[in-house]
Design a protein around this motif. Structure first.
Motif, PDB file in Angstrom:
ATOM      1  N   ALA A  88       0.838  -1.205   0.000  1.00  0.00           N
ATOM      2  CA  ALA A  88       0.000   0.000   0.000  1.00  0.00           C
ATOM      3  C   ALA A  88       0.871   1.252   0.000  1.00  0.00           C
ATOM      4  CB  ALA A  88      -0.928   0.001   1.212  1.00  0.00           C
ATOM      5  N   TYR A  89       1.940   1.241   0.780  1.00  0.00           N
ATOM      6  CA  TYR A  89       2.822   2.409   0.830  1.00  0.00           C
ATOM      7  C   TYR A  89       3.537   2.614  -0.508  1.00  0.00           C
ATOM      8  CZ  TYR A  89       2.133   1.969   5.882  1.00  0.00           C
ATOM      9  OH  TYR A  89       1.587   1.874   7.135  1.00  0.00           O
ATOM     10  N   GLU A  90       3.883   1.505  -1.152  1.00  0.00           N
ATOM     11  CA  GLU A  90       4.528   1.618  -2.470  1.00  0.00           C
ATOM     12  C   GLU A  90       3.582   2.263  -3.477  1.00  0.00           C
ATOM     13  OE1 GLU A  90       4.507   0.584  -6.415  1.00  0.00           O
ATOM     14  OE2 GLU A  90       3.673  -1.012  -5.171  1.00  0.00           O
ATOM     15  N   ILE A  91       2.322   1.849  -3.454  1.00  0.00           N
ATOM     16  CA  ILE A  91       1.336   2.442  -4.357  1.00  0.00           C
ATOM     17  C   ILE A  91       1.143   3.923  -4.035  1.00  0.00           C
ATOM     18  CG2 ILE A  91      -1.099   2.399  -5.045  1.00  0.00           C
ATOM     19  CD1 ILE A  91      -1.051  -0.634  -4.516  1.00  0.00           C
ATOM     20  N   ILE A  92       1.062   4.233  -2.752  1.00  0.00           N
ATOM     21  CA  ILE A  92       0.867   5.624  -2.328  1.00  0.00           C
ATOM     22  C   ILE A  92       2.033   6.497  -2.775  1.00  0.00           C
ATOM     23  CG2 ILE A  92       0.815   7.122  -0.293  1.00  0.00           C
ATOM     24  CD1 ILE A  92      -0.809   4.899   1.109  1.00  0.00           C
ATOM     25  N   GLU A  93       3.259   6.019  -2.553  1.00  0.00           N
ATOM     26  CA  GLU A  93       4.416   6.861  -2.861  1.00  0.00           C
ATOM     27  C   GLU A  93       4.677   6.950  -4.361  1.00  0.00           C
ATOM     28  OE1 GLU A  93       7.748   7.118  -0.483  1.00  0.00           O
ATOM     29  OE2 GLU A  93       6.647   6.818   1.381  1.00  0.00           O
ATOM     30  N   THR A  94       4.272   5.927  -5.104  1.00  0.00           N
ATOM     31  CA  THR A  94       4.383   6.023  -6.556  1.00  0.00           C
ATOM     32  C   THR A  94       3.565   7.202  -7.073  1.00  0.00           C
ATOM     33  OG1 THR A  94       4.760   3.644  -6.796  1.00  0.00           O
ATOM     34  CG2 THR A  94       3.953   4.813  -8.731  1.00  0.00           C
ATOM     35  N   LYS A  95       2.417   7.437  -6.443  1.00  0.00           N
ATOM     36  CA  LYS A  95       1.530   8.517  -6.876  1.00  0.00           C
ATOM     37  C   LYS A  95       1.844   9.856  -6.217  1.00  0.00           C
ATOM     38  CE  LYS A  95      -0.997   5.720  -9.378  1.00  0.00           C
ATOM     39  NZ  LYS A  95      -0.979   5.810 -10.862  1.00  0.00           N
ATOM     40  N   SER A  96       2.367   9.832  -4.989  1.00  0.00           N
ATOM     41  CA  SER A  96       2.459  11.082  -4.230  1.00  0.00           C
ATOM     42  C   SER A  96       3.867  11.651  -4.106  1.00  0.00           C
ATOM     43  CB  SER A  96       1.894  10.873  -2.815  1.00  0.00           C
ATOM     44  OG  SER A  96       2.699   9.957  -2.086  1.00  0.00           O
ATOM     45  N   ALA A  97       4.894  10.808  -4.251  1.00  0.00           N
ATOM     46  CA  ALA A  97       6.262  11.270  -3.994  1.00  0.00           C
ATOM     47  C   ALA A  97       6.948  11.717  -5.281  1.00  0.00           C
ATOM     48  CB  ALA A  97       7.071  10.167  -3.321  1.00  0.00           C
ATOM     49  N   ASP A  98       7.925  12.564  -5.123  1.00  0.00           N
ATOM     50  CA  ASP A  98       8.741  13.051  -6.237  1.00  0.00           C
ATOM     51  C   ASP A  98      10.124  12.426  -6.104  1.00  0.00           C
ATOM     52  OD1 ASP A  98      10.174  14.359  -8.152  1.00  0.00           O
ATOM     53  OD2 ASP A  98       9.706  16.387  -7.460  1.00  0.00           O
ATOM     54  N   VAL A  99      10.424  11.495  -7.015  1.00  0.00           N
ATOM     55  CA  VAL A  99      11.676  10.757  -6.906  1.00  0.00           C
ATOM     56  C   VAL A  99      12.887  11.661  -7.105  1.00  0.00           C
ATOM     57  CG1 VAL A  99      11.883  10.105  -9.340  1.00  0.00           C
ATOM     58  CG2 VAL A  99      12.747   8.561  -7.564  1.00  0.00           C
ATOM     59  N   ALA A 100      12.694  12.823  -7.730  1.00  0.00           N
ATOM     60  CA  ALA A 100      13.809  13.742  -7.944  1.00  0.00           C
ATOM     61  C   ALA A 100      14.225  14.443  -6.658  1.00  0.00           C
ATOM     62  CB  ALA A 100      13.436  14.783  -9.004  1.00  0.00           C
ATOM     63  N   ARG A 101      13.327  14.456  -5.681  1.00  0.00           N
ATOM     64  CA  ARG A 101      13.646  15.044  -4.378  1.00  0.00           C
ATOM     65  C   ARG A 101      14.171  13.955  -3.449  1.00  0.00           C
ATOM     66  NH1 ARG A 101      10.732  19.858  -3.637  1.00  0.00           N
ATOM     67  NH2 ARG A 101      10.316  20.775  -5.686  1.00  0.00           N
ATOM     68  N   GLY A 102      14.804  14.340  -2.386  1.00  0.00           N
ATOM     69  CA  GLY A 102      15.315  13.372  -1.430  1.00  0.00           C
ATOM     70  C   GLY A 102      14.189  12.640  -0.714  1.00  0.00           C
ATOM     71  N   ARG A 103      14.493  11.440  -0.269  1.00  0.00           N
ATOM     72  CA  ARG A 103      13.492  10.638   0.429  1.00  0.00           C
ATOM     73  C   ARG A 103      12.947  11.358   1.654  1.00  0.00           C
ATOM     74  NH1 ARG A 103      15.525   4.888   2.287  1.00  0.00           N
ATOM     75  NH2 ARG A 103      15.317   4.507   0.057  1.00  0.00           N
ATOM     76  N   PHE A 104      13.821  12.102   2.334  1.00  0.00           N
ATOM     77  CA  PHE A 104      13.405  12.789   3.553  1.00  0.00           C
ATOM     78  C   PHE A 104      13.240  14.293   3.343  1.00  0.00           C
ATOM     79  CE2 PHE A 104      15.651   8.946   4.995  1.00  0.00           C
ATOM     80  CZ  PHE A 104      14.633   8.358   5.723  1.00  0.00           C
ATOM     81  N   SER A 105      13.108  14.694   2.097  1.00  0.00           N
ATOM     82  CA  SER A 105      12.837  16.104   1.830  1.00  0.00           C
ATOM     83  C   SER A 105      11.438  16.457   2.320  1.00  0.00           C
ATOM     84  CB  SER A 105      12.945  16.386   0.329  1.00  0.00           C
ATOM     85  OG  SER A 105      11.920  15.710  -0.375  1.00  0.00           O
ATOM     86  N   ARG A 106      11.217  17.733   2.577  1.00  0.00           N
ATOM     87  CA  ARG A 106       9.905  18.159   3.051  1.00  0.00           C
ATOM     88  C   ARG A 106       8.820  17.801   2.040  1.00  0.00           C
ATOM     89  NH1 ARG A 106       9.396  24.314   4.813  1.00  0.00           N
ATOM     90  NH2 ARG A 106      11.059  23.543   6.187  1.00  0.00           N
ATOM     91  N   ARG A 107       9.151  17.900   0.761  1.00  0.00           N
ATOM     92  CA  ARG A 107       8.190  17.590  -0.298  1.00  0.00           C
ATOM     93  C   ARG A 107       7.685  16.152  -0.200  1.00  0.00           C
ATOM     94  NH1 ARG A 107       5.536  15.168  -3.059  1.00  0.00           N
ATOM     95  NH2 ARG A 107       4.998  15.327  -5.274  1.00  0.00           N
ATOM     96  N   ASN A 108       8.549  15.213   0.180  1.00  0.00           N
ATOM     97  CA  ASN A 108       8.154  13.809   0.251  1.00  0.00           C
ATOM     98  C   ASN A 108       7.791  13.352   1.661  1.00  0.00           C
ATOM     99  OD1 ASN A 108       8.509  13.362  -2.517  1.00  0.00           O
ATOM    100  ND2 ASN A 108      10.699  12.938  -2.263  1.00  0.00           N
ATOM    101  N   LEU A 109       8.405  13.975   2.658  1.00  0.00           N
ATOM    102  CA  LEU A 109       8.175  13.524   4.033  1.00  0.00           C
ATOM    103  C   LEU A 109       6.758  13.843   4.506  1.00  0.00           C
ATOM    104  CD1 LEU A 109       9.432  12.190   6.506  1.00  0.00           C
ATOM    105  CD2 LEU A 109      10.199  14.455   7.255  1.00  0.00           C
ATOM    106  N   ALA A 110       6.282  15.042   4.204  1.00  0.00           N
ATOM    107  CA  ALA A 110       4.957  15.450   4.684  1.00  0.00           C
ATOM    108  C   ALA A 110       3.847  14.544   4.153  1.00  0.00           C
ATOM    109  CB  ALA A 110       4.697  16.910   4.323  1.00  0.00           C
TER     110      ALA A 110
END
Length: 460
Positions: free
Chosen positions: A335-357
């Protein structure tokens, strides 16, 4: 085995595959490929060896001694074989330059239909969400047992403990990837051996005491009831051996992954052989056909004294609680993989504010939804046999043998006709078992329906 002798040697994935994976946040963040075979073994053990094994004595109750132990052994052999087939198909695809890290993508590639991807996605998501809900519920049940032992007249209800467990799971869910859970899953492996040893010892104590119920191993005198009980037991066994995330676990292996998963499976099934047979045999021996669906409930009757030392049973409940949290974390990863595929920006760091929030918000929301279902449906554990029949049997047995038969042979290898026929036979037998088992499981739920109350303090 001749069935896998014609597999080609693996090769590292092509740069195109690596580039595609790098562009996928779900792959890069949640299913990162850094693990070793023993890490995969830890993940496999957590995903396969869980407190559902405490239902094994109940499964033997519906089959009897000889047929029950034979069915347990047969399911172990068949599931090991089918998981090995899935791993081999993944190895073939990797050797051809297409490393798949998701079950749904593997099914679409091998079966040649996008509908196969949708089918696997629906079944896998339902299973994973169900396991997460069930893990939260059973962990809360363990907490309630510990609480009521310490405070017999306490006023806290089951849903309070569901909230406590959900908070812990939500916090630990912020660990970014399945690979990052490797040491938690090592701990899960250790505690699984611990509580099965304790439960087996408790069953021996109970069966040897004067307080034990009269041992009766006879089956139901009714032919129809005996038949339904047998298929219900097989469905339970399928659930206990179920693992719906093997491709995602293999995805955590550092490339090339070929051959490593077989070692992980050997590790997993070595632990399984220690943890399944002892509680199954000792639990059925101690309580016979009076054993309850969870052998811990037989050891801790609602009325009267517990049938084993209290410290031993409380310690077992603590270890079960710890492993259930690990299981909830592992089965949430898809479920988290599906969520992050849609919501995260792979160009940003894993712990960047853009992806962490969004990660914190969405993962917490997912756990909260599962916790709400657990609190609302305190009888959720009763549907484990239905899950086995309609979910695990197709995903863990039927689809693997079909994929292996359809996957192209690499290196000019010839298809083994004996292996092909054996796989077809497995498919036919388990499709039949799944259908009949689903009917038997639904029948059991219908019989007990009047005991199920929403938001109750357990099964009434």
């Amino acid at each position: 085995m001749t069935v896998i002798a014609d597999l080609p040697s693996s090769a590292p994935p092509s740069s195109d595959v690596e580039t595609a994976a790098a562009a996928d946040a779900g792959a890069a963040f949640v299913l990162e490929s850094k693990g070793t075979w023993w890490h995969a073994g830890f993940h496999m053990t957590t995903a396969t060896v869980g407190p559902a094994l405490l239902t094994l004595p109940y499964a033997l109750r519906g089959l009897g001694w000889r047929l029950g132990v034979a069915a347990l052994t047969a399911l172990a052999a068949v599931t090991f074989y089918c998981y090995l087939l899935v791993s081999r198909v993944l190895d073939r695809c990797e050797a051809a330059g297409r490393r798949h890290i998701r079950f749904r993508e593997l099914a679409a590639d091998v079966l040649g239909s996008q509908w196969a991807s949708y089918l696997v996605l629906v079944v896998q998501t339902a299973i994973n969400a169900g396991v997460t809900i069930g893990s939260i519920l059973l962990a809360a049940d363990c907490l309630q047992i510990i609480y009521l032992h310490a405070a017999p007249h306490g006023h806290l209800k089951l849903y309070h403990f569901v909230i406590v467990v959900a908070v812990v799971v939500a916090l630990l869910s912020q660990m970014p990837s399945l690979h990052s859970l490797r040491y938690i899953n090592l701990g899960s492996l250790v505690v699984s051996v611990g509580y099965t040893t304790l439960v087996s010892a408790a069953c021996i104590c109970a069966g040897s005491s004067s307080k034990a119920p009269t041992k009766d191993y006879s089956l139901s005198p009714s032919n129809s009831a005996r038949t339904f009980n047998a298929f219900l037991s097989i469905s339970i066994l399928a659930s206990v051996f179920g693992n719906s995330i093997l491709p995602e676990i293999q995805a955590t292996l550092a490339p090339p992954a070929s051959g490593k998963m077989a070692k992980a499976l050997v590790l997993c099934y070595s632990v399984l052989s220690l943890t399944f047979y002892f509680p199954a045999i000792t639990g059925y021996w101690a309580f016979g056909n009076q054993v309850r669906s969870n052998v811990l409930k037989s050891l801790m009757p609602d009325t009267g004294p517990w049938l084993a030392p209290e410290w031993l049973l409380i310690l077992a409940a603590v270890l079960v609680l710890l492993q259930l949290i690990a299981i909830a974390l592992v089965y949430s990863q898809v479920a988290y993989e599906i969520i992050e595929t849609k919501s995260a920006d792979v160009a940003r760091g894993r712990f960047s504010r853009r992806n962490l929030a969004p990660r914190v918000a969405l993962r917490t929301a997912y756990v909260a939804g599962c916790a709400l279902a657990a609190a609302m449906l305190p009888f959720f554990g009763e549907i484990i046999a239905v899950v086995g029949a309609v979910g695990y049997i197709p995903l863990d047995v039927v689809i693997p043998v079909v994929m292996y038969n359809m996957a192209p042979r690499g290196g000019g290898g010839r298809r083994s006709q004996a292996a092909y026929a054996a796989n077809v036979a497995i498919m036919v037998v388990f499709v039949g078992l799944g259908v009949i088992g689903a009917v038997a499981s639904v029948r059991k739920l219908a019989i007990n329906a009047d005991r199920f109350k929403l938001f109750s303090n357990g099964i009434s």
